[in-house]
Scaffold this motif. Sequence first.
Motif, PDB file in Angstrom:
ATOM      1  N   ILE A  62       0.847  -1.203   0.000  1.00 59.51           N
ATOM      2  CA  ILE A  62       0.000   0.000   0.000  1.00 59.51           C
ATOM      3  C   ILE A  62       0.877   1.245   0.000  1.00 59.51           C
ATOM      4  CG2 ILE A  62      -1.641   1.340   1.377  1.00 59.51           C
ATOM      5  CD1 ILE A  62      -2.789  -1.427   2.309  1.00 59.51           C
ATOM      6  N   GLY A  63       1.915   1.238   0.819  1.00 59.94           N
ATOM      7  CA  GLY A  63       2.812   2.373   0.895  1.00 59.94           C
ATOM      8  C   GLY A  63       3.558   2.647  -0.398  1.00 59.94           C
ATOM      9  N   ASN A  64       3.635   1.632  -1.249  1.00 59.06           N
ATOM     10  CA  ASN A  64       4.299   1.789  -2.543  1.00 59.06           C
ATOM     11  C   ASN A  64       3.315   1.969  -3.695  1.00 59.06           C
ATOM     12  OD1 ASN A  64       7.423   1.445  -2.382  1.00 59.06           O
ATOM     13  ND2 ASN A  64       6.592  -0.004  -0.896  1.00 59.06           N
ATOM     14  N   GLY A  65       2.068   2.275  -3.358  1.00 60.25           N
ATOM     15  CA  GLY A  65       1.102   2.690  -4.366  1.00 60.25           C
ATOM     16  C   GLY A  65       0.293   1.594  -5.021  1.00 60.25           C
ATOM     17  N   TYR A  66       0.325   0.371  -4.468  1.00 64.64           N
ATOM     18  CA  TYR A  66      -0.446  -0.717  -5.057  1.00 64.64           C
ATOM     19  C   TYR A  66      -1.846  -0.781  -4.457  1.00 64.64           C
ATOM     20  CZ  TYR A  66       3.926  -2.098  -7.154  1.00 64.64           C
ATOM     21  OH  TYR A  66       5.087  -2.094  -7.895  1.00 64.64           O
ATOM     22  N   ASP A  67      -2.767  -1.278  -5.240  1.00 62.38           N
ATOM     23  CA  ASP A  67      -4.172  -1.377  -4.823  1.00 62.38           C
ATOM     24  C   ASP A  67      -4.404  -2.757  -4.203  1.00 62.38           C
ATOM     25  OD1 ASP A  67      -6.874  -1.073  -4.469  1.00 62.38           O
ATOM     26  OD2 ASP A  67      -7.383  -1.444  -6.570  1.00 62.38           O
ATOM     27  N   VAL A  68      -4.329  -2.824  -2.892  1.00 59.51           N
ATOM     28  CA  VAL A  68      -4.363  -4.097  -2.176  1.00 59.51           C
ATOM     29  C   VAL A  68      -5.770  -4.420  -1.686  1.00 59.51           C
ATOM     30  CG1 VAL A  68      -3.502  -5.366  -0.169  1.00 59.51           C
ATOM     31  CG2 VAL A  68      -1.958  -3.860  -1.462  1.00 59.51           C
ATOM     32  N   THR A  69      -6.172  -5.656  -1.923  1.00 56.45           N
ATOM     33  CA  THR A  69      -7.355  -6.254  -1.294  1.00 56.45           C
ATOM     34  C   THR A  69      -6.851  -7.401  -0.439  1.00 56.45           C
ATOM     35  OG1 THR A  69      -8.854  -5.678  -3.101  1.00 56.45           O
ATOM     36  CG2 THR A  69      -9.502  -7.517  -1.690  1.00 56.45           C
ATOM     37  N   GLY A  70      -7.323  -7.492   0.796  1.00 50.38           N
ATOM     38  CA  GLY A  70      -6.864  -8.560   1.673  1.00 50.38           C
ATOM     39  C   GLY A  70      -7.991  -9.452   2.135  1.00 50.38           C
ATOM     40  N   ILE A  71      -7.691 -10.742   2.228  1.00 47.11           N
ATOM     41  CA  ILE A  71      -8.667 -11.675   2.795  1.00 47.11           C
ATOM     42  C   ILE A  71      -7.979 -12.485   3.886  1.00 47.11           C
ATOM     43  CG2 ILE A  71      -9.867 -11.797   0.565  1.00 47.11           C
ATOM     44  CD1 ILE A  71      -8.557 -15.049   1.804  1.00 47.11           C
ATOM     45  N   ASP A  72      -8.738 -12.758   4.931  1.00 46.48           N
ATOM     46  CA  ASP A  72      -8.262 -13.617   6.010  1.00 46.48           C
ATOM     47  C   ASP A  72      -9.481 -14.222   6.685  1.00 46.48           C
ATOM     48  OD1 ASP A  72      -5.295 -13.766   7.533  1.00 46.48           O
ATOM     49  OD2 ASP A  72      -7.010 -14.381   8.775  1.00 46.48           O
ATOM     50  N   ALA A  73      -9.346 -15.421   7.202  1.00 45.68           N
ATOM     51  CA  ALA A  73     -10.467 -16.086   7.859  1.00 45.68           C
ATOM     52  C   ALA A  73     -10.675 -15.604   9.287  1.00 45.68           C
ATOM     53  CB  ALA A  73     -10.257 -17.600   7.852  1.00 45.68           C
ATOM     54  N   SER A  74      -9.748 -14.816   9.817  1.00 41.84           N
ATOM     55  CA  SER A  74      -9.841 -14.343  11.195  1.00 41.84           C
ATOM     56  C   SER A  74     -10.450 -12.943  11.246  1.00 41.84           C
ATOM     57  CB  SER A  74      -8.444 -14.321  11.836  1.00 41.84           C
ATOM     58  OG  SER A  74      -8.459 -13.620  13.057  1.00 41.84           O
ATOM     59  N   LEU A  75     -11.623 -12.819  11.836  1.00 42.19           N
ATOM     60  CA  LEU A  75     -12.260 -11.515  11.986  1.00 42.19           C
ATOM     61  C   LEU A  75     -11.407 -10.551  12.810  1.00 42.19           C
ATOM     62  CD1 LEU A  75     -14.569  -9.503  11.668  1.00 42.19           C
ATOM     63  CD2 LEU A  75     -15.723 -10.641  13.590  1.00 42.19           C
ATOM     64  N   PRO A  76     -10.814 -10.963  13.936  1.00 40.72           N
ATOM     65  CA  PRO A  76      -9.983 -10.011  14.680  1.00 40.72           C
ATOM     66  C   PRO A  76      -8.837  -9.439  13.849  1.00 40.72           C
ATOM     67  CG  PRO A  76     -10.491 -11.890  16.062  1.00 40.72           C
ATOM     68  CD  PRO A  76     -10.969 -12.231  14.678  1.00 40.72           C
ATOM     69  N   LEU A  77      -8.222 -10.252  13.005  1.00 46.50           N
ATOM     70  CA  LEU A  77      -7.138  -9.748  12.168  1.00 46.50           C
ATOM     71  C   LEU A  77      -7.654  -8.806  11.094  1.00 46.50           C
ATOM     72  CD1 LEU A  77      -4.906 -12.946  11.851  1.00 46.50           C
ATOM     73  CD2 LEU A  77      -4.453 -10.891  13.201  1.00 46.50           C
ATOM     74  N   ILE A  78      -8.779  -9.137  10.482  1.00 45.99           N
ATOM     75  CA  ILE A  78      -9.356  -8.255   9.465  1.00 45.99           C
ATOM     76  C   ILE A  78      -9.772  -6.927  10.083  1.00 45.99           C
ATOM     77  CG2 ILE A  78     -11.400  -7.933   7.991  1.00 45.99           C
ATOM     78  CD1 ILE A  78      -9.238  -9.549   6.632  1.00 45.99           C
ATOM     79  N   LEU A  80      -8.246  -5.391  12.439  1.00 46.99           N
ATOM     80  CA  LEU A  80      -7.019  -4.601  12.526  1.00 46.99           C
ATOM     81  C   LEU A  80      -6.670  -3.988  11.174  1.00 46.99           C
ATOM     82  CD1 LEU A  80      -4.827  -6.917  14.805  1.00 46.99           C
ATOM     83  CD2 LEU A  80      -5.700  -4.640  15.390  1.00 46.99           C
ATOM     84  N   CYS A  81      -6.817  -4.763  10.108  1.00 46.67           N
ATOM     85  CA  CYS A  81      -6.572  -4.232   8.759  1.00 46.67           C
ATOM     86  C   CYS A  81      -7.480  -3.046   8.464  1.00 46.67           C
ATOM     87  CB  CYS A  81      -6.824  -5.318   7.717  1.00 46.67           C
ATOM     88  SG  CYS A  81      -5.685  -6.706   7.725  1.00 46.67           S
ATOM     89  N   ARG A  82      -8.748  -3.191   8.784  1.00 47.30           N
ATOM     90  CA  ARG A  82      -9.713  -2.119   8.490  1.00 47.30           C
ATOM     91  C   ARG A  82      -9.400  -0.860   9.282  1.00 47.30           C
ATOM     92  NH1 ARG A  82     -14.921  -6.242   8.752  1.00 47.30           N
ATOM     93  NH2 ARG A  82     -14.773  -6.993   6.585  1.00 47.30           N
ATOM     94  N   ALA A  83      -8.919  -1.026  10.499  1.00 46.06           N
ATOM     95  CA  ALA A  83      -8.563   0.144  11.304  1.00 46.06           C
ATOM     96  C   ALA A  83      -7.315   0.830  10.759  1.00 46.06           C
ATOM     97  CB  ALA A  83      -8.346  -0.278  12.760  1.00 46.06           C
ATOM     98  N   ARG A  84      -6.366   0.051  10.253  1.00 43.48           N
ATOM     99  CA  ARG A  84      -5.101   0.603   9.784  1.00 43.48           C
ATOM    100  C   ARG A  84      -5.188   1.186   8.382  1.00 43.48           C
ATOM    101  NH1 ARG A  84      -1.843  -4.492  12.454  1.00 43.48           N
ATOM    102  NH2 ARG A  84      -1.611  -3.491  14.495  1.00 43.48           N
ATOM    103  N   PHE A  85      -5.964   0.538   7.524  1.00 43.24           N
ATOM    104  CA  PHE A  85      -6.036   0.950   6.119  1.00 43.24           C
ATOM    105  C   PHE A  85      -7.504   0.986   5.691  1.00 43.24           C
ATOM    106  CE2 PHE A  85      -2.156  -1.618   6.786  1.00 43.24           C
ATOM    107  CZ  PHE A  85      -1.188  -0.641   6.550  1.00 43.24           C
ATOM    108  N   PRO A  86      -8.274   1.925   6.222  1.00 42.08           N
ATOM    109  CA  PRO A  86      -9.725   1.923   5.976  1.00 42.08           C
ATOM    110  C   PRO A  86     -10.115   2.171   4.526  1.00 42.08           C
ATOM    111  CG  PRO A  86      -9.042   3.925   7.131  1.00 42.08           C
ATOM    112  CD  PRO A  86      -7.857   3.008   7.125  1.00 42.08           C
ATOM    113  N   GLU A  87      -9.173   2.694   3.732  1.00 46.35           N
ATOM    114  CA  GLU A  87      -9.492   2.975   2.331  1.00 46.35           C
ATOM    115  C   GLU A  87      -9.420   1.735   1.449  1.00 46.35           C
ATOM    116  OE1 GLU A  87      -5.031   3.161   2.615  1.00 46.35           O
ATOM    117  OE2 GLU A  87      -6.753   3.614   3.902  1.00 46.35           O
ATOM    118  N   LYS A  88      -8.920   0.630   1.988  1.00 44.87           N
ATOM    119  CA  LYS A  88      -8.781  -0.605   1.224  1.00 44.87           C
ATOM    120  C   LYS A  88      -9.879  -1.594   1.591  1.00 44.87           C
ATOM    121  CE  LYS A  88      -5.164   0.943  -0.837  1.00 44.87           C
ATOM    122  NZ  LYS A  88      -5.278   1.378  -2.255  1.00 44.87           N
TER     123      LYS A  88
END
Length: 202
Positions: A62-78, A80-88
């Motif tokens: 993300i910091g290098n300008g790529y359009d990242v989509t992330g998937i994970d089976a763990s809701l707690p980890l996801i 954290l992703c949403r809090a850190r990178f809410p635009e993705k």
Amino acid sequence: MSDISNDVIRLYNDHGADFDSLRGRSLAEKPWLDRFASLLPQGASILDIGCGSGEPIAGYFIGNGYDVTGIDASLPLIELCRARFPEKLWVVADMRKLALGRRFDGLIAWHSFFHLNAEDQRRMFAIFRQHANGGAVLMFTAGPGQGEAIGTFQRTPLYHASLAREEYESLLAAHGFRLLDHIVEDPDCGGATVYLSRRAVA
């Protein structure tokens, strides 16, 4: 097939915060991430399969300008992703059932795919193909050879498995990917066994 392979999602649900704090932010993987990125156009779409908490790998892209989509089976980890990178876009999903209905320029499954048992790993190659544009780059980590290994995390068994290199290469080819590089237990990358491949353009 080991029944413990079915407990991995529960472990990361129960200990997501612990995983995040212990994972750290150092990037021993950086040479491989840079090589993966060098095969993509700037701003390319990347699917991070088993993205964990989004740090440090997704954050690096993300910091290098790529359009990242992330998937994970763990809701707690996801979360954290949403809090850190809410635009993705961050999706709670079991990679074995992944069906996002779109394709990406790059797919990465770093230290995630190897938590699946052998049969589930074999089935993943059709899922990789379904989510890969022509010319897409696929990189994943596995074990050094065919077999199962049981580690521990927070005093809980943690399952890993691997196929042989020959079978991975055959599965890649059967689904339109060509193996570009492979290294067993890379000493410059924390001992990771890495597969880098690319889907044919047409």
